[in-house]
Design a protein around this motif. Structure first.
Motif, PDB file in Angstrom:
ATOM      1  N   ILE A  56       0.836  -1.199   0.000  1.00  0.00           N
ATOM      2  CA  ILE A  56       0.000   0.000   0.000  1.00  0.00           C
ATOM      3  C   ILE A  56       0.870   1.249   0.000  1.00  0.00           C
ATOM      4  CG2 ILE A  56      -1.669   1.345   1.340  1.00  0.00           C
ATOM      5  CD1 ILE A  56      -2.837  -1.370   2.278  1.00  0.00           C
ATOM      6  N   GLU A  57       1.902   1.248   0.830  1.00  0.00           N
ATOM      7  CA  GLU A  57       2.806   2.405   0.877  1.00  0.00           C
ATOM      8  C   GLU A  57       3.470   2.637  -0.473  1.00  0.00           C
ATOM      9  OE1 GLU A  57       4.726   3.270   5.152  1.00  0.00           O
ATOM     10  OE2 GLU A  57       5.235   1.281   4.364  1.00  0.00           O
ATOM     11  N   VAL A  64      -8.243   2.481  -1.311  1.00  0.00           N
ATOM     12  CA  VAL A  64      -7.972   1.106  -0.893  1.00  0.00           C
ATOM     13  C   VAL A  64      -9.292   0.441  -0.517  1.00  0.00           C
ATOM     14  CG1 VAL A  64      -6.957  -0.333   0.920  1.00  0.00           C
ATOM     15  CG2 VAL A  64      -5.593   1.434  -0.185  1.00  0.00           C
ATOM     16  N   LEU A  65      -9.488  -0.762  -1.010  1.00  0.00           N
ATOM     17  CA  LEU A  65     -10.674  -1.553  -0.707  1.00  0.00           C
ATOM     18  C   LEU A  65     -10.388  -2.444   0.496  1.00  0.00           C
ATOM     19  CD1 LEU A  65     -13.500  -2.742  -1.481  1.00  0.00           C
ATOM     20  CD2 LEU A  65     -12.246  -4.390  -2.912  1.00  0.00           C
ATOM     21  N   MET A  66     -11.193  -2.306   1.540  1.00  0.00           N
ATOM     22  CA  MET A  66     -11.088  -3.197   2.701  1.00  0.00           C
ATOM     23  C   MET A  66     -12.242  -4.185   2.631  1.00  0.00           C
ATOM     24  SD  MET A  66      -8.350  -2.485   4.266  1.00  0.00           S
ATOM     25  CE  MET A  66      -8.571  -3.408   5.779  1.00  0.00           C
ATOM     26  N   ARG A  98      -8.561   7.577   0.495  1.00  0.00           N
ATOM     27  CA  ARG A  98      -9.951   7.171   0.698  1.00  0.00           C
ATOM     28  C   ARG A  98     -10.038   5.653   0.791  1.00  0.00           C
ATOM     29  NH1 ARG A  98     -13.498   8.129  -4.907  1.00  0.00           N
ATOM     30  NH2 ARG A  98     -13.319   5.963  -5.595  1.00  0.00           N
ATOM     31  N   ILE A  99     -11.063   5.177   1.523  1.00  0.00           N
ATOM     32  CA  ILE A  99     -11.227   3.757   1.817  1.00  0.00           C
ATOM     33  C   ILE A  99     -12.665   3.360   1.489  1.00  0.00           C
ATOM     34  CG2 ILE A  99     -11.077   1.966   3.579  1.00  0.00           C
ATOM     35  CD1 ILE A  99      -9.428   4.116   5.233  1.00  0.00           C
ATOM     36  N   SER A 100     -12.826   2.322   0.685  1.00  0.00           N
ATOM     37  CA  SER A 100     -14.159   1.803   0.383  1.00  0.00           C
ATOM     38  C   SER A 100     -14.256   0.352   0.844  1.00  0.00           C
ATOM     39  CB  SER A 100     -14.463   1.924  -1.115  1.00  0.00           C
ATOM     40  OG  SER A 100     -13.486   1.244  -1.881  1.00  0.00           O
TER      41      SER A 100
END
Length: 272
Positions: free
Chosen positions: A192-193, A206-208, A225-227
């Motif tokens: 991710i970094e 990023v999809l969690m 942002r996180i979805s």
């Protein structure tokens, strides 16, 4: 009456300028309104959540049904809505452009285009994938509307170790005009970094898909942002199925966890 589309779009773009925010994924107007009630700043549709609500498998809902769904979501809430527009419902760049124009007319504040060829299940050739993003960018620019373009590469869903080719595509998509980049399937902190650094200064989504890192941890990695994709829909289905299995076995105990009707009516009754 919801906020004007232009106001929603401006607010959505501003969310991407700094910090980190959660972009939950409703599957119908009711779940969208509940998320607005809970205080989220923006929403994103989910192709899987919509499909399951219609009794279909993911990626089995046609363009026109998706457009109607997007229109209903945008009209139903005062929040910006980002469209999960799958692969643009076309293969050729000009077809993607035409469908993007239709999506803009629904009132969405953003939309994502994937590089997966639904016919073969494989990724589009990189050159064609780039042209598809360029076509989407050109369609948005020609519309005069401030709609955010999100470019997705799907390779890491099949191979979580395919970081380098995913980054290569995301960088190319950014150069082709994408405002936000997205590679569902990236889960390792170091990956991710690396992805955040590669696409900077553009934001990374990023999809969690399951419990793991917290919002604070992802923000610390530079995620903007996180979805959660179909995660909320899957959680809802899990609750319904658990209660239904108890009904089938002759027990009504599963209904004991249900929300009171009054609580739901109070929430939904506050909307016009």
């Amino acid at each position: 009456m919801t906020r004007p589309a232009a106001e929603k779009r401006a607010a959505f773009r501003a969310l991407h300028q700094q910090g980190c925010f959660v972009l939950p994924n409703p599957w119908d107007v009711g779940s969208a309104r509940m998320l607005q009630h809970l205080g989220f700043a923006a929403l994103a549709s989910t192709s899987s959540g919509l499909a399951w609500s219609l009794g279909r498998a993911d990626n089995a809902v046609g363009r026109d049904d998706v457009l109607r769904h997007l229109g209903a979501l945008c009209a139903g809430v005062d929040l910006p809505v980002n469209a999960d527009f799958e692969s643009g419902f076309a293969h050729a760049p000009e077809g993607v452009a035409g469908n993007v124009r239709l999506a803009i007319e629904t009132g969405v504040a953003g939309l994502s285009i994937e590089d997966l060829d639904a016919r073969s299940g494989a990724l589009y050739d990189k050159a064609l994938a780039i042209e598809r993003i360029r076509a989407a960018r050109a369609a948005i620019d020609a519309s005069g509307e401030d709609v955010l373009l999100v470019a997705r590469t799907e390779g890491m869903l099949a191979d979580s170790a395919a970081l380098a080719p995913a980054i290569d595509r995301l960088v190319a998509f950014a150069e082709a005009g994408a405002d936000c980049l997205y590679a569902p399937g990236v889960v390792a902190r170091a990956d991710i970094e690396a992805m955040v650094r590669a696409v900077a200064p553009r934001p990374l989504n990023v999809l969690m898909m399951r419990p793991g890192m917290s919002v604070a941890e992802l923000a610390g990695l530079g995620v903007r942002r996180i979805s959660v994709g179909g995660g909320l829909a899957r959680a809802a289905w899990a609750g319904m199925l658990a209660a239904a299995e108890q009904l089938k076995a002759g027990s009504f105990d599963g209904l004991g966890k249900a929300l009171p009707s009054r609580q739901l009516n109070d929430v939904f009754g506050s909307f016009p």
